[in-house]
Design an enzyme around this catalytic site. Structure first.
Site, PDB file in Angstrom:
ATOM      1  N   ASP A  19       0.890  -1.161  -0.047  1.00 47.58           N
ATOM      2  CA  ASP A  19       0.068  -0.024  -0.147  1.00 47.58           C
ATOM      3  C   ASP A  19       0.890   1.316   0.046  1.00 47.58           C
ATOM      4  OD1 ASP A  19      -2.166   1.551   0.308  1.00 47.58           O
ATOM      5  OD2 ASP A  19      -2.159   1.429   2.312  1.00 47.58           O
ATOM      6  N   ASP A  21      -0.119   5.062   1.190  1.00 53.34           N
ATOM      7  CA  ASP A  21      -0.295   5.947   2.180  1.00 53.34           C
ATOM      8  C   ASP A  21      -0.397   5.157   3.618  1.00 53.34           C
ATOM      9  OD1 ASP A  21      -1.114   8.504   1.130  1.00 53.34           O
ATOM     10  OD2 ASP A  21      -2.498   7.203  -0.059  1.00 53.34           O
TER      11      ASP A  21
END
Length: 236
Positions: A19, A21
Site C-alpha cells: 500500500d 499511504d
C-alpha cells in the site's frame, strides 16, 4: 467472501504488494488533519471510529463515509473538492516511513517482484511520490484504485489486490503474495484476495480491532519485520 478468521502460518513469498499511504509514505496523519479540518468547519469532530472506517478507502467512499457518519451538510462532491484542495496543499512532499526504503531496496536486490496498490487517484499518487522517483522505479507497476477502470470496488473488497497481482509479468499464486498494509480495510481486502498480510497499524487503531488478528504479522515499525518468516534472504 468474508476475510478468513485466522491467518495461516506464513509461507514462502514470491511477490510483494505495498500500500502507499501509511506504509510507504507518512500521509495518514495528514489525511486525518484534512478530514478533521473539514469536519470542524461544520462544528463536528472526527473520531477514531470514523477514521478506522475510512482508512484505505478510495476518495468517493471516503467522502461518503465521512459525510454520512458526521452528518455533514454538504454533498460528497463538495467534500471531495475541499478534500483534494487540502491534499494538494499538505501532501506535496510527505516523509517516507522509517525503514521502508531499506526494505524495498533489499527486496529488489533479492529479486522479489514488487508493486504498489493504492486507493489514490493516479494524479494524486504522482504528486505524493514525485520526490521519490528512484524508489518508485523499483516497483514493476502501480495500481491506483480511484482511477483504474479495472478496480470496480474499493477496499475492503479484494479488487485492487487481484488486479495488481494479475499485472506482474509472471502471474503469482495468490497465497505466495505478501501485502504490506496499515488499514483494517486493506487487511480485509488482502485476506479476502487469499494473500498474506503484514500490518503496520496506525498507533491510534484500537488494540481490539479484529484486523490485527487477521494479519500474519503486526509490526509497529519496519525494523520489527521478520524477513525469514516469509522466505526472504536476511538483512546483512
Amino acid at each position: 467472501m468474508a476475510a478468513k478468521e485466522k491467518p495461516t502460518k506464513p509461507i514462502k513469498v514470491t511477490h510483494v504488494i505495498f500500500d502507499l499511504d501509511g506504509v510507504i509514505i507518512e500521509s495518514e496523519s495528514v489525511y486525518e488533519k484534512i478530514a478533521a479540518e473539514i469536519a470542524e468547519e461544520y462544528g463536528k469532530t472526527y473520531p477514531i471510529e470514523v477514521r478506522a472506517k475510512v482508512m484505505g478507502t478510495p476518495e468517493p467512499e471516503t467522502a461518503r463515509i465521512i459525510c454520512q457518519e458526521l452528518n455533514l451538510p454538504i454533498t460528497q462532491e463538495q467534500f471531495i473538492k475541499k478534500y483534494e484542495e487540502k491534499v494538494k496543499k499538505y501532501l506535496t512532499n510527505p516523509d517516507l516511513l522509517p525503514g521502508v526504503e531499506d526494505l524495498i531496496k533489499h527486496l529488489h536486490a533479492s529479486g522479489i517482484p514488487m508493486a504498489v496498490a493504492t486507493s489514490s487517484r493516479e494524479d494524486l499518487m504522482q504528486m505524493k511520490t514525485k520526490n521519490y522517483s528512484n524508489l518508485m522505479s523499483l516497483f514493476s507497476h502501480v495500481v491506483c484504485g480511484s482511477s483504474d477502470p479495472e478496480v470496480k470496488l474499493g477496499k475492503p473488497n479484494p479488487d485492487i489486490f487481484l488486479v495488481c497481482a494479475s499485472r506482474f509479468a509472471k502471474k503469482p499464486c495468490l497465497c505466495h503474495v505478501l501485502v504490506f498494509e496499515d488499514s483494517p480495510n486493506g487487511v480485509a481486502a488482502a485476506r479476502t484476495a487469499g494473500m498474506q498480510v503484514v500490518m503496520i497499524p496506525n498507533p491510534d487503531l484500537p488494540k481490539d480491532n479484529p484486523m490485527r488478528t487477521n494479519a500474519n504479522q503486526v509490526i509497529s515499525t519496519f525494523s520489527e519485520f521478520s524477513y525469514e518468516d516469509f522466505g526472504f534472504p536476511p538483512r546483512k
